[in-house]
Design a protein around this motif. Structure first.
Motif, PDB file in Angstrom:
ATOM      1  N   ALA A 169       0.829  -1.209   0.000  1.00  0.00           N
ATOM      2  CA  ALA A 169       0.000   0.000   0.000  1.00  0.00           C
ATOM      3  C   ALA A 169       0.862   1.257   0.000  1.00  0.00           C
ATOM      4  O   ALA A 169       0.552   2.233  -0.703  1.00  0.00           O
ATOM      5  CB  ALA A 169      -0.935  -0.019   1.204  1.00  0.00           C
ATOM      6  N   GLN A 174       0.751   4.080  -2.809  1.00  0.00           N
ATOM      7  CA  GLN A 174      -0.005   5.202  -2.257  1.00  0.00           C
ATOM      8  C   GLN A 174      -1.500   4.870  -2.128  1.00  0.00           C
ATOM      9  O   GLN A 174      -2.364   5.649  -2.525  1.00  0.00           O
ATOM     10  CB  GLN A 174       0.204   6.458  -3.114  1.00  0.00           C
ATOM     11  CG  GLN A 174       1.663   6.908  -3.165  1.00  0.00           C
ATOM     12  CD  GLN A 174       1.869   8.164  -3.987  1.00  0.00           C
ATOM     13  OE1 GLN A 174       1.258   8.342  -5.049  1.00  0.00           O
ATOM     14  NE2 GLN A 174       2.720   9.051  -3.511  1.00  0.00           N
ATOM     15  N   LEU A 175      -1.757   3.712  -1.539  1.00  0.00           N
ATOM     16  CA  LEU A 175      -3.124   3.266  -1.297  1.00  0.00           C
ATOM     17  C   LEU A 175      -3.483   3.491   0.164  1.00  0.00           C
ATOM     18  O   LEU A 175      -2.659   3.254   1.053  1.00  0.00           O
ATOM     19  CB  LEU A 175      -3.266   1.770  -1.619  1.00  0.00           C
ATOM     20  CG  LEU A 175      -2.948   1.333  -3.050  1.00  0.00           C
ATOM     21  CD1 LEU A 175      -2.992  -0.188  -3.144  1.00  0.00           C
ATOM     22  CD2 LEU A 175      -3.921   1.965  -4.041  1.00  0.00           C
ATOM     23  N   GLU A 176      -4.691   3.953   0.387  1.00  0.00           N
ATOM     24  CA  GLU A 176      -5.171   4.110   1.759  1.00  0.00           C
ATOM     25  C   GLU A 176      -5.871   2.816   2.169  1.00  0.00           C
ATOM     26  O   GLU A 176      -7.022   2.579   1.804  1.00  0.00           O
ATOM     27  CB  GLU A 176      -6.117   5.309   1.864  1.00  0.00           C
ATOM     28  CG  GLU A 176      -5.426   6.652   1.653  1.00  0.00           C
ATOM     29  CD  GLU A 176      -6.344   7.823   1.955  1.00  0.00           C
ATOM     30  OE1 GLU A 176      -7.471   7.588   2.479  1.00  0.00           O
ATOM     31  OE2 GLU A 176      -5.958   8.961   1.663  1.00  0.00           O
ATOM     32  N   VAL A 177      -5.150   1.988   2.910  1.00  0.00           N
ATOM     33  CA  VAL A 177      -5.646   0.664   3.292  1.00  0.00           C
ATOM     34  C   VAL A 177      -5.321   0.417   4.750  1.00  0.00           C
ATOM     35  O   VAL A 177      -4.205   0.709   5.204  1.00  0.00           O
ATOM     36  CB  VAL A 177      -4.980  -0.436   2.423  1.00  0.00           C
ATOM     37  CG1 VAL A 177      -5.335  -1.823   2.936  1.00  0.00           C
ATOM     38  CG2 VAL A 177      -5.399  -0.300   0.966  1.00  0.00           C
ATOM     39  N   ASP A 178      -6.291  -0.090   5.502  1.00  0.00           N
ATOM     40  CA  ASP A 178      -6.029  -0.590   6.851  1.00  0.00           C
ATOM     41  C   ASP A 178      -5.439  -1.982   6.675  1.00  0.00           C
ATOM     42  O   ASP A 178      -6.160  -2.950   6.395  1.00  0.00           O
ATOM     43  CB  ASP A 178      -7.329  -0.644   7.655  1.00  0.00           C
ATOM     44  CG  ASP A 178      -7.127  -1.106   9.092  1.00  0.00           C
ATOM     45  OD1 ASP A 178      -6.184  -1.887   9.346  1.00  0.00           O
ATOM     46  OD2 ASP A 178      -7.935  -0.727   9.959  1.00  0.00           O
ATOM     47  N   SER A 213     -12.285  -3.746  -1.215  1.00  0.00           N
ATOM     48  CA  SER A 213     -11.712  -2.527  -0.631  1.00  0.00           C
ATOM     49  C   SER A 213     -11.776  -1.339  -1.585  1.00  0.00           C
ATOM     50  O   SER A 213     -11.203  -0.279  -1.294  1.00  0.00           O
ATOM     51  CB  SER A 213     -10.251  -2.785  -0.238  1.00  0.00           C
ATOM     52  OG  SER A 213     -10.146  -3.877   0.647  1.00  0.00           O
TER      53      SER A 213
END
Length: 254
Positions: free
Chosen positions: A41, A45-49, A93
């Motif tokens: 991520a 540049q991914l917004e991931v929990d 997601s």
């Protein structure tokens, strides 16, 4: 370890092989997968929990095998299922996997090959290996389990992946064919696992059983498998405790 082999109260036979569920029992899948997801991520540049993503990826594990267990789908390896499940969770997601390099996603899916053992796993397995045959009894395919062992220093004597039996647990043949490959009576084989459901299936096929407590396999708020739910031959706090109990011939938490 030396002395008389452990005699299973449930099978009435001396145990000759102690085989282990792997994901969660021997290795900490959650930390390893969350770390790999977080790294991926960050690079993209991914917004991931990452922890929640790892949990959802693992949650697809059993459902993805159900079609194979029911006979609706031909056997495919766990590597294939992990890769398919990765695409599923990415879409869940809000991430389109077709917009990402397939080779990079293949490499992310290979994170399941390089998971880290719990701190007690290697010393405990080494102690048990001195007297017993040890190996995985896992839904992992042979190449996955081999890579994991080489990366983590897991001292298996033998690796019989699910691709050899072409059966997934809890199908009875997953347990029985493994004993057959080893040339052992099912009652001479002990399954050690952190999952009561796995032990129930093994017990039903005539294997000896040992419960290994892993209270944070699913994180600090885990609610399942915090205690044995059956009359397993041994209940241990970890694998080093299992080694001690096998040596002493004792049962029950210490």
């Amino acid at each position: 370890m030396a002395g008389v082999p452990f005699r299973s109260p449930s099978t009435g036979r001396n145990v000759r092989a102690v085989l282990f569920d792997t994901f969660g029992t021997v290795v900490d899948w959650r930390t390893g997968i969350a770390t790999a997801v977080a790294d991926y991520a960050a690079r993209h540049q991914l917004e991931v929990d990452a922890v929640a993503f790892a949990d959802r990826w693992r949650a697809r594990y059993q459902p993805s095998m159900d079609a194979i267990l029911s006979g609706a789908r031909e056997f495919v390896t766990l590597d294939i299922l992990h890769r398919e499940n990765l695409d599923f969770v990415l879409r869940e997601s809000g991430i389109d996997p077709t917009n990402h390099d397939s080779g990079e996603l293949d490499e992310l899916a290979r994170a399941w090959h390089v998971l880290t053992p719990w701190p007690d796993s290697v010393p405990g397995l080494t102690a048990i290996k001195a007297e017993y045959i040890i190996g995985p009894l896992s839904n992992g395919n042979t190449s996955l389990l081999l890579d994991m062992a080489k990366n983590a220093g897991i001292p298996w004597d033998v690796i019989i992946g699910s691709d050899i039996n072409r059966k997934y647990k809890p199908d009875p043949q997953a347990y029985l064919r493994t004993a057959q490959v080893l040339g052992l009576h099912p009652g001479e084989v002990m399954l050690a696992a952190a999952h009561n459901g796995d032990l129930e299936a093994a017990h039903a096929t005539g294997l000896a059983t040992a419960f290994i407590l892993r209270p944070v396999e699913h994180g600090p708020h885990q609610t399942d498998d915090l205690a044995p739910t059956g009359s397993w031959d041994i209940s241990a706090t970890d694998i080093t405790d299992l080694a001690a109990q096998l040596r002493a011939g004792s049962t029950g938490f210490r």
